[in-house]
Design an enzyme around this catalytic site. Sequence first.
Site, PDB file in Angstrom:
ATOM      1  N   ASP A  74       0.841  -1.191   0.000  1.00  0.00           N
ATOM      2  CA  ASP A  74       0.000   0.000   0.000  1.00  0.00           C
ATOM      3  C   ASP A  74       0.876   1.242   0.000  1.00  0.00           C
ATOM      4  O   ASP A  74       2.005   1.244   0.509  1.00  0.00           O
ATOM      5  CB  ASP A  74      -0.971   0.014   1.181  1.00  0.00           C
ATOM      6  CG  ASP A  74      -0.372  -0.592   2.448  1.00  0.00           C
ATOM      7  OD1 ASP A  74       0.853  -0.834   2.500  1.00  0.00           O
ATOM      8  OD2 ASP A  74      -1.138  -0.839   3.393  1.00  0.00           O
ATOM      9  N   GLU A 133      -5.896   3.191   3.355  1.00  0.00           N
ATOM     10  CA  GLU A 133      -6.441   3.768   4.581  1.00  0.00           C
ATOM     11  C   GLU A 133      -7.898   4.192   4.417  1.00  0.00           C
ATOM     12  O   GLU A 133      -8.651   4.208   5.388  1.00  0.00           O
ATOM     13  CB  GLU A 133      -5.600   4.985   5.004  1.00  0.00           C
ATOM     14  CG  GLU A 133      -4.165   4.656   5.377  1.00  0.00           C
ATOM     15  CD  GLU A 133      -4.035   3.854   6.655  1.00  0.00           C
ATOM     16  OE1 GLU A 133      -5.063   3.616   7.320  1.00  0.00           O
ATOM     17  OE2 GLU A 133      -2.908   3.446   6.979  1.00  0.00           O
TER      18      GLU A 133
END
Length: 384
Positions: A74, A133
């Site tokens: 990520d 997120e």
Amino acid sequence: MVLDEEQLIQIRRHLHTIPELALHETMTHEYLLQVVRSFKQDYLEIRETPELPTALFVRVKGTAPQRTIGYRTDIDALPITEQTGLPFASQHPGVMHACGHDIHMTVALGVLNYFAEHQPQDNLLFFFQPAEESDYGGKRAYEAGLFAGKWRPDEFYGLHDNPDLPAGAIGCRMGTLFAGTTEVNIDLEGQGGHAAYPQDANDTVVAAAALIMQVQTVISRSIDPIQSGVVTLGKIRGGEIRNVIAGHTRIEGTIRGLTQAMIESIDDRLRDLCAGIGRSFNMKVNLELNQGGYWPVENNPQLTKFFINYMKQAPNVDFVETAPAMTGEDFGFLLAKFPGTMFWLGVDDDSQLHSATLTPQESAIKRGVDAITGFMEARMNKEE
């Protein structure tokens, strides 16, 4: 040339200075692209996509592939003002790599760099994913059809850094590593009125209070106590002034569960309770459940057993068997579509994830790269 530890640390520090929020990782994307293009290109194929512009895919062609092994990292950051005092602190006010995604990206680049220099047996797919997120970039990529044809992994792996583990340690477990999460929004619509004439109004604050108390029984009385689940209602807003009965009240909260079946069971109970409160108080109760891509991170039994056995036996790897965590991770959605394993990389820090003072130990980076490249080579040598 294979990146050494000092070069990896410099990459991580540059990434730490340019944190960006979900789906806005343009500088990060460009820097990642720059680094990947500096690698030996003989076996690499780079892919950018208009469907997810800040994502980056890199395919490594294998010599005699049995499978395509996927590795995901990520790349987004958090809306947090950094308080580390580091000389390479965030240069973007109010944004910080407070979850360690700069560590994640650097490890992935280190693994990719190794296989750019040492052609793997199997095909490899590296997915630099935006929006972990928030806005669930993994789910977006999947639903956009980006994992198709030669870009489809047969199995997927990914890590998350862990401040509670020694720097460079690998942590994992069979079953669920991270819980799945669901956002809960409840709007109660009644009839406002004067506080002195309750008979002419329909009080949503009273109904909300009744609903909140009933929700407390979902975990204690509707869920197997051997299983794990959480319902937290963390925000309530009703009314504007003390002497007016509130015609609208909103409740916001979250569900956490270690399996998708558990989350769906809790969802069903909440629907029943909201419908019951609506009938009991003669008002509209609108329930919104938004899970997005935050499914439980349920590790594949066969692949995870092989992963754990390798890490336990590998020289220079400190393996720790970990308990499940109730934090969320959108890699869970991809593991629901492709078999795979998520694991921890220890970074030994007193501050916790999402903290403004998170300072991971950079010695974890090279150890993580070595452990993962060793595992991948062992996996490629395993016949199906």
